[in-house]
Design a protein around this motif. Structure first.
Motif, PDB file in Angstrom:
ATOM      1  N   LEU A  28       1.932  -3.524   5.381  1.00 36.91           N
ATOM      2  CA  LEU A  28       2.795  -3.188   4.250  1.00 36.91           C
ATOM      3  C   LEU A  28       4.251  -3.537   4.541  1.00 36.91           C
ATOM      4  O   LEU A  28       4.928  -4.178   3.721  1.00 36.91           O
ATOM      5  CB  LEU A  28       2.656  -1.698   3.930  1.00 36.91           C
ATOM      6  CG  LEU A  28       3.493  -1.171   2.775  1.00 36.91           C
ATOM      7  CD1 LEU A  28       3.104  -1.838   1.459  1.00 36.91           C
ATOM      8  CD2 LEU A  28       3.329   0.352   2.657  1.00 36.91           C
ATOM      9  N   VAL A  87       9.964   7.357   2.305  1.00 41.28           N
ATOM     10  CA  VAL A  87       8.532   7.633   2.274  1.00 41.28           C
ATOM     11  C   VAL A  87       8.143   8.415   3.516  1.00 41.28           C
ATOM     12  O   VAL A  87       8.368   7.946   4.638  1.00 41.28           O
ATOM     13  CB  VAL A  87       7.717   6.321   2.207  1.00 41.28           C
ATOM     14  CG1 VAL A  87       6.225   6.633   2.139  1.00 41.28           C
ATOM     15  CG2 VAL A  87       8.155   5.472   1.022  1.00 41.28           C
ATOM     16  N   ALA A 111       9.069   9.818  -1.617  1.00 39.95           N
ATOM     17  CA  ALA A 111       7.630   9.692  -1.841  1.00 39.95           C
ATOM     18  C   ALA A 111       6.872  10.245  -0.652  1.00 39.95           C
ATOM     19  O   ALA A 111       7.362  10.203   0.484  1.00 39.95           O
ATOM     20  CB  ALA A 111       7.247   8.231  -2.070  1.00 39.95           C
ATOM     21  N   TYR A 113       3.308   9.547   1.260  1.00 40.81           N
ATOM     22  CA  TYR A 113       2.243   8.552   1.366  1.00 40.81           C
ATOM     23  C   TYR A 113       1.068   9.191   2.099  1.00 40.81           C
ATOM     24  O   TYR A 113       1.111   9.381   3.304  1.00 40.81           O
ATOM     25  CB  TYR A 113       2.736   7.320   2.113  1.00 40.81           C
ATOM     26  CG  TYR A 113       1.780   6.133   2.076  1.00 40.81           C
ATOM     27  CD1 TYR A 113       0.692   6.097   1.197  1.00 40.81           C
ATOM     28  CD2 TYR A 113       1.986   5.033   2.886  1.00 40.81           C
ATOM     29  CE1 TYR A 113      -0.159   5.008   1.153  1.00 40.81           C
ATOM     30  CE2 TYR A 113       1.141   3.932   2.850  1.00 40.81           C
ATOM     31  CZ  TYR A 113       0.072   3.927   1.988  1.00 40.81           C
ATOM     32  OH  TYR A 113      -0.783   2.844   1.949  1.00 40.81           O
ATOM     33  N   LEU A 144       1.935   8.812  -3.268  1.00 43.27           N
ATOM     34  CA  LEU A 144       1.138   7.610  -3.042  1.00 43.27           C
ATOM     35  C   LEU A 144      -0.142   8.011  -2.328  1.00 43.27           C
ATOM     36  O   LEU A 144      -0.106   8.696  -1.306  1.00 43.27           O
ATOM     37  CB  LEU A 144       1.916   6.613  -2.182  1.00 43.27           C
ATOM     38  CG  LEU A 144       3.249   6.144  -2.767  1.00 43.27           C
ATOM     39  CD1 LEU A 144       4.095   5.459  -1.696  1.00 43.27           C
ATOM     40  CD2 LEU A 144       3.012   5.204  -3.936  1.00 43.27           C
ATOM     41  N   LEU A 167      -2.251   3.798  -3.671  1.00 42.32           N
ATOM     42  CA  LEU A 167      -1.780   2.764  -2.752  1.00 42.32           C
ATOM     43  C   LEU A 167      -2.823   2.696  -1.634  1.00 42.32           C
ATOM     44  O   LEU A 167      -2.666   3.246  -0.562  1.00 42.32           O
ATOM     45  CB  LEU A 167      -0.391   3.072  -2.194  1.00 42.32           C
ATOM     46  CG  LEU A 167       0.310   1.860  -1.575  1.00 42.32           C
ATOM     47  CD1 LEU A 167       0.651   0.823  -2.647  1.00 42.32           C
ATOM     48  CD2 LEU A 167       1.570   2.256  -0.829  1.00 42.32           C
ATOM     49  N   ARG A 343      -0.398  -4.631  -1.994  1.00 40.90           N
ATOM     50  CA  ARG A 343       0.121  -3.256  -1.859  1.00 40.90           C
ATOM     51  C   ARG A 343       1.647  -3.252  -1.862  1.00 40.90           C
ATOM     52  O   ARG A 343       2.269  -2.346  -2.436  1.00 40.90           O
ATOM     53  CB  ARG A 343      -0.402  -2.609  -0.580  1.00 40.90           C
ATOM     54  CG  ARG A 343      -1.915  -2.595  -0.460  1.00 40.90           C
ATOM     55  CD  ARG A 343      -2.596  -1.819  -1.603  1.00 40.90           C
ATOM     56  NE  ARG A 343      -4.031  -1.812  -1.395  1.00 40.90           N
ATOM     57  CZ  ARG A 343      -4.909  -2.505  -2.126  1.00 40.90           C
ATOM     58  NH1 ARG A 343      -4.493  -3.239  -3.155  1.00 40.90           N
ATOM     59  NH2 ARG A 343      -6.203  -2.451  -1.853  1.00 40.90           N
ATOM     60  N   LEU A 347       3.948  -1.154  -4.466  1.00 39.33           N
ATOM     61  CA  LEU A 347       4.991  -0.210  -4.071  1.00 39.33           C
ATOM     62  C   LEU A 347       6.340  -0.622  -4.632  1.00 39.33           C
ATOM     63  O   LEU A 347       7.119   0.228  -5.087  1.00 39.33           O
ATOM     64  CB  LEU A 347       5.050  -0.108  -2.542  1.00 39.33           C
ATOM     65  CG  LEU A 347       6.104   0.861  -2.008  1.00 39.33           C
ATOM     66  CD1 LEU A 347       5.900   2.274  -2.573  1.00 39.33           C
ATOM     67  CD2 LEU A 347       6.078   0.887  -0.481  1.00 39.33           C
ATOM     68  N   GLU A 348       6.622  -1.893  -4.626  1.00 39.71           N
ATOM     69  CA  GLU A 348       7.863  -2.372  -5.228  1.00 39.71           C
ATOM     70  C   GLU A 348       7.910  -2.005  -6.715  1.00 39.71           C
ATOM     71  O   GLU A 348       8.945  -1.532  -7.215  1.00 39.71           O
ATOM     72  CB  GLU A 348       7.974  -3.885  -5.050  1.00 39.71           C
ATOM     73  CG  GLU A 348       9.226  -4.484  -5.676  1.00 39.71           C
ATOM     74  CD  GLU A 348       9.259  -5.998  -5.554  1.00 39.71           C
ATOM     75  OE1 GLU A 348       9.531  -6.664  -6.577  1.00 39.71           O
ATOM     76  OE2 GLU A 348       9.001  -6.509  -4.445  1.00 39.71           O
ATOM     77  N   TYR A 350       6.275   0.450  -8.323  1.00 37.99           N
ATOM     78  CA  TYR A 350       6.446   1.900  -8.475  1.00 37.99           C
ATOM     79  C   TYR A 350       7.897   2.304  -8.222  1.00 37.99           C
ATOM     80  O   TYR A 350       8.456   3.159  -8.927  1.00 37.99           O
ATOM     81  CB  TYR A 350       5.554   2.650  -7.479  1.00 37.99           C
ATOM     82  CG  TYR A 350       4.068   2.438  -7.628  1.00 37.99           C
ATOM     83  CD1 TYR A 350       3.475   2.113  -8.849  1.00 37.99           C
ATOM     84  CD2 TYR A 350       3.222   2.577  -6.519  1.00 37.99           C
ATOM     85  CE1 TYR A 350       2.107   1.935  -8.970  1.00 37.99           C
ATOM     86  CE2 TYR A 350       1.850   2.414  -6.635  1.00 37.99           C
ATOM     87  CZ  TYR A 350       1.295   2.087  -7.851  1.00 37.99           C
ATOM     88  OH  TYR A 350      -0.059   1.917  -7.959  1.00 37.99           O
ATOM     89  N   THR A 351       8.484   1.706  -7.191  1.00 34.65           N
ATOM     90  CA  THR A 351       9.856   2.075  -6.826  1.00 34.65           C
ATOM     91  C   THR A 351      10.843   1.664  -7.905  1.00 34.65           C
ATOM     92  O   THR A 351      11.745   2.435  -8.267  1.00 34.65           O
ATOM     93  CB  THR A 351      10.233   1.428  -5.479  1.00 34.65           C
ATOM     94  OG1 THR A 351       9.283   1.796  -4.482  1.00 34.65           O
ATOM     95  CG2 THR A 351      11.617   1.880  -5.036  1.00 34.65           C
TER      96      THR A 351
END
Length: 387
Positions: A28, A87, A111, A113, A144, A167, A343, A347-348, A350-351
């Motif tokens: 990731l 995270v 977040a 994870y 996540l 994720l 992934r 994540l990008e 969602y952010t």
């Protein structure tokens, strides 16, 4: 687009010994860095991992070790405060305290994870896990989860997560791809010992090995009891480092995927080993669980077995051409949907959604109260035309 600054606090990225977290974070973070984002990974300096570091200095982003909470606060408070997204991962030592500090300190978004979602929720319902408390879940802006499906709704409705998103684990295709080598084993398994997985491993690998004395089997992974009593045709090795995974999978005609009990009950919880083996083009025999058929097509991209007899039938009777074709189709599915790049993109996305929501009130405030529906370049009553 403007790069995003990420800070991760995870169990480990420097050592893959006895955990599946390190390979997940490595793939990731590597892809996030390649996409131009700033990445800092903070890892508690634990003696267990210090003695077994197979990647002490990841060549992407920045990795730092810290000694404890006071050291974390003193040295990295500024980085946590200023990051776009911080995270905190499952099983981080003192993770509940770390999470409380992060959600108080960060000016950006935060977040959690969860690489162990079903296990975490079982502990939460008993009062809390050492790395997450019930009260902390709503404080994170994003949850996540390694588990998808109905668990995401459960996280939001029952546990107060503001936003739960999948994720899943993934694979790095630069590290996992087919190797042409003569097979050493008919069936293999890679995984740390787990008491709730062992009955399935006994049923789907050990029992077939006992019944087929000419077959060749292997089990790799740490923490298995010394008195397991393996059949003589089951080879054992304590640890296969990530750099040797590809060769290990490639030496198997079939590989076995075994799922923990909590993951089976929740469903939609694929193991990273499932994607790794598939990316290497090795046909996977798996136990069955809800959601598996949404990841791979049973009988075409993955094989499902429930008994020693079914395993033996597959590894002894399946035509070689079909065996190879199943592995190839599974690899194609992984490359299309389950790589570390997929992934990182998720994540990008969602952010940016979170950051856009954060910026929206500021933009409205800048326009002035009551001006939300009026373009600042037009007069009331005048049609606004797009150019």
């Amino acid at each position: 687009m403007k790069p995003i600054s990420f800070v991760f606090l995870g169990l480990s990225i420097t050592s893959s010994w006895g955990n599946g977290h390190a390979t997940t974070y490595r793939g990731l973070l590597r892809r996030l860095a390649q996409r131009g984002h700033g990445v800092l990974f903070l890892e508690r300096d634990l003696s267990f991992y210090a003695e077994n570091r197979d990647l002490p200095s990841p060549p992407y982003g920045r990795t730092e070790l810290y000694r404890g909470l006071d050291d974390l606060r003193a040295r990295f408070g500024g980085a946590v405060r200023d990051a776009d997204l911080v995270v905190v991962g499952s099983y981080v030592p003192d993770g509940a305290e770390v999470g409380a500090w992060v959600t108080e300190t960060a000016r950006g978004k935060t977040a959690f994870y969860d690489i162990d979602t079903p296990v975490t929720l079982k502990q939460i319902e008993r009062g809390g896990a050492g790395y997450l408390s019930p009260a902390l879940i709503p404080r994170y802006d994003l949850y996540l989860s390694f588990t998808g499906g109905p668990t995401l709704e459960r996280l939001e409705r029952r546990h107060g997560a503001k936003r739960a998103r999948p994720l899943y684990c993934a694979v790095d295709p630069d590290e996992y791809f087919p190797e042409r080598a003569p097979p050493r084993w008919d069936l293999g398994y890679l995984g740390t010992y787990s008491a709730d997985r062992q009955p399935t491993l006994d049923r789907l690998l050990v029992a077939p090995a006992r019944r087929w004395g000419r077959g060749r089997f292997v089990v790799a992974g740490p923490q298995y009891p010394a008195d397991m009593g393996w059949p003589t045709n089951v080879e054992r090795t304590d640890h296969v480092p990530p750099g040797a995974h590809r060769g290990f999978y490639g030496a198997q005609r079939f590989t076995l995927n075994v799922t923990r009990r909590d993951m089976i009950e929740a469903g939609y919880s694929p193991s990273v080993r499932l994607f790794e083996a598939a990316a290497c083009g090795v046909p996977v025999i798996s136990d069955d669980w809800p959601g598996l058929d949404e990841l791979f097509e049973p009988g075409k991209e993955i094989l499902v077995a429930r008994s020693p007899e079914e395993v033996l039938h597959l590894i002894r009777e399946l035509p070689e051409r079909e065996r190879i074709a199943i592995g190839q189709r599974a690899r194609e599915r992984v490359l299309a949907r389950h790589t570390a790049a997929h992934r990182a993109e998720a994540l990008e996305r969602y952010t940016r959604e979170l950051l856009d929501e954060q910026d929206a009130p500021e933009r409205r405030s800048a326009r002035g109260a009551g001006d939300d529906d009026v373009d600042v370049g037009s007069r009331p009553g005048e049609e606004v035309r797009e150019t």
